[in-house]
Design a protein around this motif. Structure first.
Motif, PDB file in Angstrom:
ATOM      1  N   GLU A   4       0.828  -1.201   0.000  1.00  0.00           N
ATOM      2  CA  GLU A   4       0.000   0.000   0.000  1.00  0.00           C
ATOM      3  C   GLU A   4       0.865   1.255   0.000  1.00  0.00           C
ATOM      4  O   GLU A   4       0.589   2.225  -0.713  1.00  0.00           O
ATOM      5  CB  GLU A   4      -0.926  -0.007   1.218  1.00  0.00           C
ATOM      6  CG  GLU A   4      -1.877   1.184   1.260  1.00  0.00           C
ATOM      7  CD  GLU A   4      -2.817   1.126   2.453  1.00  0.00           C
ATOM      8  OE1 GLU A   4      -3.533   2.130   2.663  1.00  0.00           O
ATOM      9  OE2 GLU A   4      -2.835   0.101   3.158  1.00  0.00           O
ATOM     10  N   GLN A   5       1.934   1.246   0.800  1.00  0.00           N
ATOM     11  CA  GLN A   5       2.835   2.393   0.828  1.00  0.00           C
ATOM     12  C   GLN A   5       3.551   2.576  -0.516  1.00  0.00           C
ATOM     13  O   GLN A   5       3.772   3.702  -0.959  1.00  0.00           O
ATOM     14  CB  GLN A   5       3.858   2.214   1.953  1.00  0.00           C
ATOM     15  CG  GLN A   5       3.265   2.313   3.347  1.00  0.00           C
ATOM     16  CD  GLN A   5       4.276   1.920   4.406  1.00  0.00           C
ATOM     17  OE1 GLN A   5       4.987   0.911   4.278  1.00  0.00           O
ATOM     18  NE2 GLN A   5       4.348   2.706   5.480  1.00  0.00           N
ATOM     19  N   ILE A   6       3.899   1.437  -1.141  1.00  0.00           N
ATOM     20  CA  ILE A   6       4.515   1.493  -2.463  1.00  0.00           C
ATOM     21  C   ILE A   6       3.571   2.169  -3.458  1.00  0.00           C
ATOM     22  O   ILE A   6       3.956   3.059  -4.228  1.00  0.00           O
ATOM     23  CB  ILE A   6       4.885   0.085  -2.948  1.00  0.00           C
ATOM     24  CG1 ILE A   6       5.984  -0.534  -2.078  1.00  0.00           C
ATOM     25  CG2 ILE A   6       5.287   0.110  -4.426  1.00  0.00           C
ATOM     26  CD1 ILE A   6       7.356   0.034  -2.286  1.00  0.00           C
ATOM     27  N   ALA A   7       2.311   1.766  -3.432  1.00  0.00           N
ATOM     28  CA  ALA A   7       1.328   2.333  -4.359  1.00  0.00           C
ATOM     29  C   ALA A   7       1.110   3.813  -4.092  1.00  0.00           C
ATOM     30  O   ALA A   7       0.997   4.620  -5.032  1.00  0.00           O
ATOM     31  CB  ALA A   7       0.006   1.564  -4.240  1.00  0.00           C
ATOM     32  N   GLU A   8       1.065   4.204  -2.824  1.00  0.00           N
ATOM     33  CA  GLU A   8       0.898   5.622  -2.486  1.00  0.00           C
ATOM     34  C   GLU A   8       2.104   6.438  -2.970  1.00  0.00           C
ATOM     35  O   GLU A   8       1.953   7.555  -3.477  1.00  0.00           O
ATOM     36  CB  GLU A   8       0.717   5.774  -0.984  1.00  0.00           C
ATOM     37  CG  GLU A   8      -0.607   5.256  -0.453  1.00  0.00           C
ATOM     38  CD  GLU A   8      -0.657   5.262   1.065  1.00  0.00           C
ATOM     39  OE1 GLU A   8       0.406   5.539   1.695  1.00  0.00           O
ATOM     40  OE2 GLU A   8      -1.724   4.970   1.624  1.00  0.00           O
ATOM     41  N   GLY A   9       3.300   5.887  -2.797  1.00  0.00           N
ATOM     42  CA  GLY A   9       4.506   6.573  -3.253  1.00  0.00           C
ATOM     43  C   GLY A   9       4.531   6.748  -4.759  1.00  0.00           C
ATOM     44  O   GLY A   9       4.890   7.818  -5.267  1.00  0.00           O
ATOM     45  N   ARG A  10       4.145   5.712  -5.485  1.00  0.00           N
ATOM     46  CA  ARG A  10       4.113   5.833  -6.942  1.00  0.00           C
ATOM     47  C   ARG A  10       3.099   6.890  -7.382  1.00  0.00           C
ATOM     48  O   ARG A  10       3.360   7.655  -8.313  1.00  0.00           O
ATOM     49  CB  ARG A  10       3.785   4.484  -7.584  1.00  0.00           C
ATOM     50  CG  ARG A  10       3.686   4.557  -9.104  1.00  0.00           C
ATOM     51  CD  ARG A  10       3.507   3.202  -9.729  1.00  0.00           C
ATOM     52  NE  ARG A  10       4.762   2.473  -9.778  1.00  0.00           N
ATOM     53  CZ  ARG A  10       5.707   2.650 -10.713  1.00  0.00           C
ATOM     54  NH1 ARG A  10       5.542   3.564 -11.653  1.00  0.00           N
ATOM     55  NH2 ARG A  10       6.804   1.932 -10.706  1.00  0.00           N
ATOM     56  N   ALA A  11       1.986   6.951  -6.707  1.00  0.00           N
ATOM     57  CA  ALA A  11       0.970   7.957  -7.049  1.00  0.00           C
ATOM     58  C   ALA A  11       1.509   9.368  -6.803  1.00  0.00           C
ATOM     59  O   ALA A  11       1.271  10.287  -7.601  1.00  0.00           O
ATOM     60  CB  ALA A  11      -0.302   7.708  -6.241  1.00  0.00           C
ATOM     61  N   GLU A  43       5.009  -4.480  -5.394  1.00  0.00           N
ATOM     62  CA  GLU A  43       4.598  -5.158  -4.169  1.00  0.00           C
ATOM     63  C   GLU A  43       5.568  -4.794  -3.060  1.00  0.00           C
ATOM     64  O   GLU A  43       6.501  -4.024  -3.269  1.00  0.00           O
ATOM     65  CB  GLU A  43       4.547  -6.676  -4.386  1.00  0.00           C
ATOM     66  CG  GLU A  43       5.844  -7.248  -4.904  1.00  0.00           C
ATOM     67  CD  GLU A  43       5.721  -8.711  -5.315  1.00  0.00           C
ATOM     68  OE1 GLU A  43       6.729  -9.429  -5.166  1.00  0.00           O
ATOM     69  OE2 GLU A  43       4.639  -9.120  -5.773  1.00  0.00           O
ATOM     70  N   ALA A  44       5.337  -5.314  -1.878  1.00  0.00           N
ATOM     71  CA  ALA A  44       6.146  -4.946  -0.718  1.00  0.00           C
ATOM     72  C   ALA A  44       7.637  -5.141  -0.989  1.00  0.00           C
ATOM     73  O   ALA A  44       8.042  -6.118  -1.611  1.00  0.00           O
ATOM     74  CB  ALA A  44       5.727  -5.757   0.495  1.00  0.00           C
ATOM     75  N   ASP A  45       8.436  -4.187  -0.520  1.00  0.00           N
ATOM     76  CA  ASP A  45       9.898  -4.255  -0.673  1.00  0.00           C
ATOM     77  C   ASP A  45      10.522  -3.601   0.555  1.00  0.00           C
ATOM     78  O   ASP A  45      10.379  -2.391   0.766  1.00  0.00           O
ATOM     79  CB  ASP A  45      10.333  -3.523  -1.941  1.00  0.00           C
ATOM     80  CG  ASP A  45      11.806  -3.745  -2.294  1.00  0.00           C
ATOM     81  OD1 ASP A  45      12.617  -3.907  -1.357  1.00  0.00           O
ATOM     82  OD2 ASP A  45      12.141  -3.738  -3.488  1.00  0.00           O
ATOM     83  N   SER A  46      11.198  -4.406   1.351  1.00  0.00           N
ATOM     84  CA  SER A  46      11.741  -3.908   2.621  1.00  0.00           C
ATOM     85  C   SER A  46      12.842  -2.875   2.415  1.00  0.00           C
ATOM     86  O   SER A  46      13.172  -2.116   3.322  1.00  0.00           O
ATOM     87  CB  SER A  46      12.276  -5.080   3.457  1.00  0.00           C
ATOM     88  OG  SER A  46      13.318  -5.745   2.763  1.00  0.00           O
ATOM     89  N   ARG A  47      13.421  -2.823   1.227  1.00  0.00           N
ATOM     90  CA  ARG A  47      14.521  -1.889   0.962  1.00  0.00           C
ATOM     91  C   ARG A  47      14.042  -0.502   0.577  1.00  0.00           C
ATOM     92  O   ARG A  47      14.825   0.444   0.553  1.00  0.00           O
ATOM     93  CB  ARG A  47      15.400  -2.414  -0.192  1.00  0.00           C
ATOM     94  CG  ARG A  47      15.919  -3.831  -0.034  1.00  0.00           C
ATOM     95  CD  ARG A  47      16.570  -4.293  -1.330  1.00  0.00           C
ATOM     96  NE  ARG A  47      15.619  -4.243  -2.433  1.00  0.00           N
ATOM     97  CZ  ARG A  47      15.965  -4.216  -3.743  1.00  0.00           C
ATOM     98  NH1 ARG A  47      17.231  -4.214  -4.069  1.00  0.00           N
ATOM     99  NH2 ARG A  47      15.059  -4.183  -4.685  1.00  0.00           N
ATOM    100  N   PHE A  48      12.764  -0.372   0.241  1.00  0.00           N
ATOM    101  CA  PHE A  48      12.358   0.792  -0.533  1.00  0.00           C
ATOM    102  C   PHE A  48      12.334   2.090   0.258  1.00  0.00           C
ATOM    103  O   PHE A  48      12.397   3.162  -0.331  1.00  0.00           O
ATOM    104  CB  PHE A  48      11.016   0.550  -1.219  1.00  0.00           C
ATOM    105  CG  PHE A  48      10.929   1.290  -2.528  1.00  0.00           C
ATOM    106  CD1 PHE A  48      11.754   0.931  -3.585  1.00  0.00           C
ATOM    107  CD2 PHE A  48      10.085   2.365  -2.693  1.00  0.00           C
ATOM    108  CE1 PHE A  48      11.713   1.620  -4.785  1.00  0.00           C
ATOM    109  CE2 PHE A  48      10.037   3.059  -3.886  1.00  0.00           C
ATOM    110  CZ  PHE A  48      10.851   2.690  -4.935  1.00  0.00           C
TER     111      PHE A  48
END
Length: 555
Positions: A4-11, A43-48
């Motif tokens: 979800e955080q990944i998707a928010e960041g891309r947006a 999808e989830a990525d602990s490094r991001f």
């Protein structure tokens, strides 16, 4: 970071990207395949959290959401030789052939704050850069070049402030609005004591002049960058990539502390700091170094120095390919080395770039070699597709691991520098490390270790210790005539004879009085330059007050 955080960041990134200016050019592959402006996890990525999105803290992937789609790096070729007229002709060639900005190389007397007729300048005038003795030379240097419309970088530290004043006066004489000038001055005195050794006074007086310059530019020329913190010379002296990274950023932190000690607003003056890195031959290590530099700088500016704006957290930097990697043996191989190093700088997200010429290991570049160096950048920009995607190596397991390792090792060095100072500041640690020779010792150890590996054959250099057969022709190199020195000496003498000596003496007197009374020296220095005071006269005027620096002997 979860999905979800990944998707928010891309947006967030997409919104900034859509709002930003993009170049009107083809962003497809050579085969015509459409490519996205950015690639990242779905999808989830602990490094991001450490990697992030372009244009967003921690800026690992670049300071702009568009990458090079918005604005390619500036092609800023470093040049200077002989007298101002000869260098002016080279500048016009560079600009005419597609260069986007200028970078001034000064000769050794100028770098040391000496006039061309100083006895210690004998045999050195015009040989490793251009000779600049007064504002009149600066006028000739930029004759026919609109200083108000051309960004200019000047690589000089010890006498940086008087040279800056000559640049401003040359712009005045062009009729330019000096408040709108944009360019970069190196000014980085810490790296002189650490590596390059082109100083005049002890450290504290130099820092006084740098503080004066920061104040003056902050109030009068807000777009100008008064400090380009240089790791290039640290690396060329023999440091490792991590030492270059850590020592350079530590120097930058020291200047932030200087600005804050002058009462300047960090969110206002920090955007005026830029950096200058080396792009060496180890391709992935260099990319990781540059990505780590952006991330470290952003975090320290935010968390240690209280910078609140993105611009104050951005690390903007120029890169130059590694002069020390060039070889006199089989010099045509240097074209390949430079291209590889330039590509590393670009993939690391450099904001501007100089590519070395194949013959610089032997002499200043010939016009032909300079054109090849310029074309190297242009081929990379126009033919390779590197403009298409922001941080195309972001997310690579290897590149991200190297970036993390660079950051961790640099933090250890920052801790050691802070420990040296004893008061919790980087600036005190820098001064103590200079005084004790700690930086010099660290670099010397690294340089020695590499040389041993080279001589044992553990590290290979083509044409030097492997594949040494050569069928090449002799290389024609640029030679600076002794007549340049004789003519420049006569020119300095004629200008002294023609000027208003009383105006010179009065302005220099006010300049020294300002230094004695801890006032800003720049306004009086500008008046001295307008009266055609020479560089040597201005620099020498402070010596009775501050003395000259002599590096202690160490064994």
């Amino acid at each position: 970071m979860d999905a979800e955080q990944i998707a928010e960041g891309r947006a967030r990134w997409q919104q900034r990207y859509d709002a930003a200016h993009k170049s009107d050019r083809d962003f497809t592959t050579l085969s015509g395949t459409e490519v996205e402006p950015l690639y990242g996890p779905t999808e989830a990525d602990s490094r991001f959290e450490r990697i992030g999105w372009p244009g967003e803290y921690p800026f690992t992937r670049g300071i702009h959401p568009t990458g090079y789609r918005g604005k390619p790096w500036t092609i800023r070729q470093f040049a200077g030789f002989g007298n101002a007229q000869q260098t002016n002709e080279r500048y016009k060639m560079i600009l005419g052939e597609g260069g986007g900005g200028l970078s001034v190389a000064f000769d050794m007397p100028t770098l040391m704050g000496r006039d061309s007729d100083d006895p210690r300048a004998l045999g050195e005038v015009g040989h490793c850069g251009v000779a600049i003795d007064s504002a009149a030379d600066m006028q000739v240097l930029f004759d026919g070049i609109d200083l108000a419309g051309t960004t200019t970088s000047m690589t000089i530290s010890g006498p940086a402030v008087p040279v800056f004043c000559m640049y401003v006066v040359a712009a005045e004489r062009q009729g330019a609005d000096t408040a709108a000038l944009n360019g970069t001055l190196q000014t980085d005195i810490f790296k002189e004591y650490i590596a390059q050794k082109e100083w005049i006074y002890p450290p504290e007086p130099h820092l006084k002049l740098i503080g004066d310059l920061m104040e003056y530019v902050d109030a009068n020329i807000p777009a100008y960058k008064p400090l380009s913190v240089s790791g290039y010379h640290i690396r060329e002296a023999g440091s490792t990539a991590v030492q270059e990274l850590a020592f350079t950023l530590a120097d930058g932190f020291g200047y932030v502390e200087l600005g804050k000690s002058r009462g300047l607003d960090v969110d206002r003056f920090a955007p005026g700091l830029s950096f200058f890195f080396d792009a060496h031959i180890d391709f992935f290590e260099e990319i990781a170094k540059l990505r780590a530099a952006r991330r470290i700088w952003a975090r320290w500016m935010r968390d240690v120095y209280g910078a609140k704006t993105d611009r104050a957290q951005w690390l903007r930097f120029h890169t130059q390919t590694a002069g020390v990697s060039l070889t006199a043996q089989q010099p045509d191989n240097n074209i390949v080395r430079t291209a590889v190093e330039a590509m590393a700088a670009v993939l690391g997200g450099t904001n501007s770039l100089h590519t070395n010429a194949l013959d610089e290991v032997l002499a200043l570049p010939s016009e032909k070699a300079a054109q090849i160096a310029l074309r190297t950048q242009q081929v990379i920009a126009e033919e390779t597709g590197v403009l298409n995607v922001a941080d195309p190596l972001g997310g690579s397991w290897y590149v991200e691991a190297l970036t993390d390792r660079m950051e961790a090792e640099a933090e250890k060095i920052f801790a050691r520098i802070t420990e040296l100072g004893g008061d919790g500041t980087i600036g005190s640690g820098l001064l103590r490390g200079i005084e004790e020779g700690w930086f010099i010792g660290e670099i010397a150890d690294s340089a020695f270790a590499y040389q041993v590996a080279l001589e044992k054959g553990d590290k290979r250099v083509v044409g030097v210790n492997t594949l040494t057969g050569d069928v090449g022709d002799d290389l024609e190199i640029l030679r600076v005539s002794h007549e340049v020195e004789l003519q420049q000496r006569d020119l300095v003498a004629s200008r002294r004879a023609a000027r208003d000596q009383h105006a010179v003496d009065e302005a220099i007197g006010r300049m020294v009085a300002a230094a004695e009374n801890d006032q800003n020296t720049v306004p009086a220095m500008l008046d001295a330059v307008r009266a055609e005071a020479t560089l040597g006269e201005i620099c020498n005027a402070f010596k009775p007050l501050w003395g000259e620096y002599r590096e202690p002997a160490r064994f």
